[in-house]
Motif scaffolding. Structure first.
Motif, short mmCIF file in Angstrom:
data_model
loop_
_atom_site.label_atom_id
_atom_site.label_comp_id
_atom_site.label_asym_id
_atom_site.label_seq_id
_atom_site.Cartn_x
_atom_site.Cartn_y
_atom_site.Cartn_z
N THR A 444 19.22 -54.18 106.18
CA THR A 444 19.01 -54.77 107.49
C THR A 444 17.68 -54.29 108.05
N THR A 445 16.83 -55.23 108.44
CA THR A 445 15.55 -54.90 109.04
C THR A 445 15.75 -54.44 110.47
N LEU A 446 15.35 -53.21 110.75
CA LEU A 446 15.48 -52.64 112.09
C LEU A 446 14.12 -52.42 112.75
N THR A 447 13.06 -52.87 112.10
CA THR A 447 11.73 -52.76 112.69
C THR A 447 11.62 -53.67 113.90
N PRO A 448 11.19 -53.14 115.05
CA PRO A 448 10.96 -54.04 116.20
C PRO A 448 9.93 -55.11 115.85
N THR A 449 10.10 -56.28 116.43
CA THR A 449 9.26 -57.43 116.10
C THR A 449 7.77 -57.11 116.23
N ALA A 450 7.41 -56.32 117.23
CA ALA A 450 6.00 -56.03 117.47
C ALA A 450 5.35 -55.27 116.33
N PHE A 451 6.15 -54.60 115.50
CA PHE A 451 5.61 -53.79 114.41
C PHE A 451 5.79 -54.44 113.04
N LEU A 452 6.39 -55.63 112.97
CA LEU A 452 6.58 -56.28 111.67
C LEU A 452 5.25 -56.81 111.14
N PRO A 453 5.02 -56.67 109.83
CA PRO A 453 3.78 -57.21 109.26
C PRO A 453 3.72 -58.73 109.45
N ASN A 454 2.55 -59.22 109.78
CA ASN A 454 2.33 -60.66 109.95
C ASN A 454 1.12 -61.05 109.11
N VAL A 455 1.38 -61.50 107.88
CA VAL A 455 0.31 -61.83 106.95
C VAL A 455 0.23 -63.35 106.84
N PRO A 456 -0.90 -63.94 107.16
CA PRO A 456 -1.04 -65.41 107.07
C PRO A 456 -0.69 -65.91 105.67
N GLY A 457 0.09 -66.99 105.65
CA GLY A 457 0.49 -67.58 104.37
C GLY A 457 1.78 -67.04 103.82
N PHE A 458 2.39 -66.04 104.48
CA PHE A 458 3.64 -65.46 104.03
C PHE A 458 4.66 -65.52 105.16
N PRO A 459 5.97 -65.59 104.82
CA PRO A 459 6.99 -65.67 105.87
C PRO A 459 6.95 -64.44 106.78
N GLN A 460 7.14 -64.68 108.07
CA GLN A 460 7.16 -63.60 109.04
C GLN A 460 8.51 -62.90 109.01
N GLY A 461 8.51 -61.56 108.94
CA GLY A 461 9.76 -60.82 108.98
C GLY A 461 10.43 -60.94 110.34
N VAL A 462 11.74 -60.74 110.36
CA VAL A 462 12.53 -60.91 111.57
C VAL A 462 13.40 -59.67 111.77
N THR A 463 13.36 -59.12 112.97
CA THR A 463 14.23 -58.00 113.29
C THR A 463 15.69 -58.42 113.17
N GLY A 464 16.48 -57.62 112.50
CA GLY A 464 17.89 -57.95 112.28
C GLY A 464 18.14 -58.75 111.02
N GLU A 465 17.08 -59.08 110.30
CA GLU A 465 17.24 -59.85 109.06
C GLU A 465 18.08 -59.07 108.04
N LEU A 466 19.05 -59.74 107.44
CA LEU A 466 19.92 -59.13 106.45
C LEU A 466 19.56 -59.66 105.06
N ARG A 467 19.24 -58.75 104.17
CA ARG A 467 18.98 -59.11 102.77
C ARG A 467 20.07 -58.49 101.91
N ARG A 468 20.53 -59.25 100.93
CA ARG A 468 21.63 -58.78 100.07
C ARG A 468 21.29 -59.08 98.63
N ARG A 469 21.58 -58.14 97.76
CA ARG A 469 21.32 -58.33 96.33
C ARG A 469 22.31 -57.46 95.54
N SER A 470 22.80 -58.00 94.43
CA SER A 470 23.68 -57.25 93.53
C SER A 470 22.97 -57.03 92.21
N PHE A 471 23.14 -55.83 91.65
CA PHE A 471 22.59 -55.47 90.36
C PHE A 471 23.75 -55.00 89.49
N GLN A 472 23.81 -55.47 88.25
CA GLN A 472 24.92 -55.09 87.39
C GLN A 472 24.48 -55.05 85.94
N SER A 473 25.22 -54.28 85.13
CA SER A 473 24.88 -54.20 83.71
C SER A 473 26.02 -53.55 82.94
#
Length: 725
Positions: A444-473
């Motif tokens: 979960t992204t807890l960075t306040p919006t004012a401090f999120l990286p903003n790079v032209p041409g790439f999606p803007q990060g969002v405070t509260g954004e949830l990313r999920r990934r599973s790894f298995q083997s």
């Protein structure tokens, strides 16, 4: 063609070793008789002698730990071939490199670390004081089938001393040239008929060894407290209940880097204007239940761990404010802070069949849940010092926040496993294990919006954004063992290891891409390593000479590498898509006369990047790889009187040329370290003088991309006294 040459070289090595071992016993027959005791190891989950165990293991029993003065992980790793420890930046960042499998900041470990049967779930736990330890085993090569997702390089098994049936204890005190002092002690004995206890602790206080010439004080002072308690209850026949509790509190400093182009440049003194801090507090507790009978053994281990670490200090380029790069360009300097908090629980349920049968097997399940919070940020250095920043950006006018990133992770992993050992006859044995691990991670992204990286041409990060990934083997391992005669063991096999992937802090993929850095994304992939290994273990019938050797070839996908992004001051992991690692170890132990032990070990590792996003790096060495390690030691014990012995020991270690980044931009020249100990002892007391890095070898312990170098500790010497009852 290269593989055939390697295989032929390995065959020659092992064949030559066997011939040498068969020839040498004749000369050894006239030597004094060796002690009858043998080291019993449990690294393969079954108790057996070191020489009968079909794996490359370096083991240290209580006597070896005492004679070598092993007090920290770096001490026993320095005595082990093909294993290195890189200590840097802060206490929680210490990287184990074993047979070319590396580790990096904020990464999963390269080895599984098991302390008293409980697997550490956080790599920041590893680098701490070792005291009241009975045995240490270093098992090399992928052990995922036995120990799970982080045993991709091997396993380190540490066993503390157990509660005793009679009241006993030991007290040790010492001083060093820090100027520092330390005390260690333990007390053990019965409480009742079926109840025993053991308590142990250590305290170390030193001003440090590395001079900060700007502040005119040491850069590495230490105050380190460690406590441990163990209660063993036997309420019924065959039933053991084991309670454990441990606490650690470390206070030191961090981030006293220099910036150079060549890792061999040691000319610059530490000149940070912020002394900073590095405070780490750890709690751990566990309940172990074991019930044994004719049917076998059922055990369950439930553990909880909590770690909090704050580190602050100067920021790039680690010079006083008027001299700093930021001040020259922007008129102000920066300092930095990082906060890490990890809480984890784990549970392992295991069944083991009776150990006295030709066919033995084990089955079990493992679960671990982890909650992690990390924040990283830069503040404007006003000259008032650096203040720690925890979960929210600083509002202190003396510490204005410049950048801030924060994430939390909620991870859950589970595994099922089984292994079997079939002793076909007295000469032939097959070991096989299989484990399935699945690791689900939510970030979960807890960075306040004012401090999120903003790079032209790439999606803007969002405070509260949830990313999920599973790894298995799946992690299989198969080993075939053949004993043509009693004193020779030949073994060979194949294994597959797995290390979970994870999340870099939000937005770093865009920042890396905008700065032309290849291989770094918001998510880093899981690593998988497949290893073929062949080995030989030999020993004379009188146990005066032991010679063991092993050769290996490992194909690794998505090996970790580290990148520091100056644009947002973040520490990130990238992946090398494909690399090949080859090497061997050879270790010899000789006792020509009673009381004299001579040991030597050689480890060789060659790595080669086969695939990478930037073709210029193909053919380079993997980061943190040392071409070889060379160990040699002499330990001598002789009586002075009927009750007093003289104890003398010298250990030498040479670490070969070492590479640090995927670019291979610089490599460190070989490093030579000599440690020495001299003392007298009786059954009750001892007095010992010691020196680590006796000849004061000056070198950099780490080079990190961007030119960051971290100084290794210079010579340390002192004297200690122990008393036991």
């Amino acid at each position: 063609m290269t593989n055939r040459i390697f295989v032929r070289s390995a065959i020659r090595l092992l064949a030559g070793s066997a011939l040498a071992a068969l020839a040498l016993p004749v000369a050894a027959q006239t030597a004094a008789t060796a002690d009858s005791g043998e080291i019993i190891v449990t690294a393969t989950r079954r108790a057996d002698t070191l020489q009968n165990t079909p794996a490359a293991i370096t083991a240290f029993n209580a006597a070896a730990i005492q004679s070598a003065g092993i007090e920290r992980p770096s001490d026993f790793i320095g005595l082990t071939s093909n294993v290195n420890l890189v200590e840097t930046q802060n206490a929680g960042n210490a990287f184990v490199i074993i047979r070319g499998i590396t580790q990096a900041r904020n990464s999963e470990p390269s080895v599984a670390v098991i302390v008293d049967g409980i697997q550490q779930v956080n790599p920041a736990q590893f680098n701490q004081e070792l005291f009241d330890v009975e045995q240490i085993e270093v098992l090399k090569g992928p052990q995922g089938g036995l120990y799970g997702r982080n045993a991709i390089g091997g396993a380190i098994i540490i066993r503390s001393k157990a509660p005793t049936d009679e009241l006993s204890g030991k007290f040790t005190a010492g001083i060093d040239n820090g100027f520092g002092y330390y005390v260690r002690g333990n007390l053990s004995g019965p409480i009742g008929k079926d109840l025993k206890f053991r308590v142990a602790g250590s305290w170390y206080d030193t001003d440090g060894f590395i001079q900060n010439t700007f502040l005119n004080e040491k850069a590495d002072p230490i105050k380190d407290l460690n406590l441990r308690a163990n209660l063993l209850w036997n309420p019924a026949a065959g039933l053991d209940v084991d309670f454990r509790l441990a606490y650690s509190n470390l206070q030191t400093q961090a981030l006293y880097f220099n910036i150079v182009n060549d890792v061999n440049d040691t000319s610059l003194p530490v000149r940070v204007n912020n002394r900073g801090q590095n405070d780490r507090e750890m709690w751990s507790g566990a309940v172990k239940l074991k019930y044994s009978g004719d049917f076998g053994t059922v055990s369950n281990v439930l553990a909880y761990d909590s770690l909090t670490e704050i580190l602050t200090g100067d920021a790039f380029n680690f010079l006083p404010i008027p001299e700093s790069l930021f001040f020259q360009f922007f008129g102000f300097d920066l300092n930095q802070s990082q906060f890490l908090k990890v809480d984890a629980w784990s549970n392992e349920l295991r069944y083991e069949s009776p150990a006295d049968k030709p066919l033995q097997f084990t089955v079990g399940t493992y679960m671990v849940g982890t909650k992690r919070y990390i924040s990283t940020g830069n503040m404007i250095d006003t000259g008032a010092g650096v203040f720690p920043v925890y979960t929210t950006p600083s509002t202190n006018p003396l510490n204005p926040q410049f950048s801030f990133l924060a994430d939390s992770q909620d991870n859950f992993a589970w595994a099922v496993f089984g292994n079997t050992s079939w002793k076909i006859n007295e000469q032939l044995r097959i070991d096989a294990s299989l484990r399935y691990d699945r690791d689900t991670r939510k970030n979960t992204t807890l960075t306040p919006t004012a401090f999120l990286p903003n790079v032209p041409g790439f999606p803007q990060g969002v405070t509260g954004e949830l990313r999920r990934r599973s790894f298995q083997s799946w992690q299989p391992k198969v080993t075939l063992t053949w004993k043509p005669i009693d004193n020779i063991t030949l073994y060979g096999g194949w294994s597959r290891g797995f290390r979970s992937g994870g999340f870099n802090q939000t937005g770093v993929g865009a920042v890396a891409a905008s700065n032309g850095i290849v291989g770094v994304n918001d998510i880093f992939n899981a690593e998988v390593a497949e290893t073929f290994e062949a080995g030989i273990k030999t020993q004379t019938s009188d146990k005066l000479l032991t010679f063991n050797a092993a050769a290996f070839s490992t194909r690794t996908e998505n090996s970790y590498f580290f990148v520091f992004l100056a644009a947002n001051s973040t520490q990130n992991l990238g992946n090398v898509p494909l690399a090949q690692i080859k090497g061997f170890e050879a270790e010899l132990n000789l006792r020509p006369v009673k009381g004299l032990d001579i040991s030597a070990g050689l480890g060789y590792t060659d790595s080669n990047i086969k695939q990478f996003g930037n073709p210029a790096y193909i053919g380079n060495e993997l980061p943190l790889i040392s071409r070889y390690t060379l160990n040699a030691g002499i330990n001598y014990v002789t009586p002075i009187t009927d009750d007093v012995d003289l104890n003398a020991r010298v250990d030498y270690r040479r670490i070969g040329r070492t590479w640090w980044d995927v670019e291979n931009s610089t490599s460190r020249n070989p490093v030579n370290i000599v440690d020495a100990r001299l003392g007298v002892s009786t059954k009750r007391w001892s007095v010992t003088a010691f020196s680590q890095n006796l000849f004061n070898e000056i070198y950099n312990a780490e080079f990190s991309p961007g030119g960051f170098v971290f100084k290794a500790r210079p010579r340390r010497y002192g004297i200690e006294a122990s008393f036991n009852f």
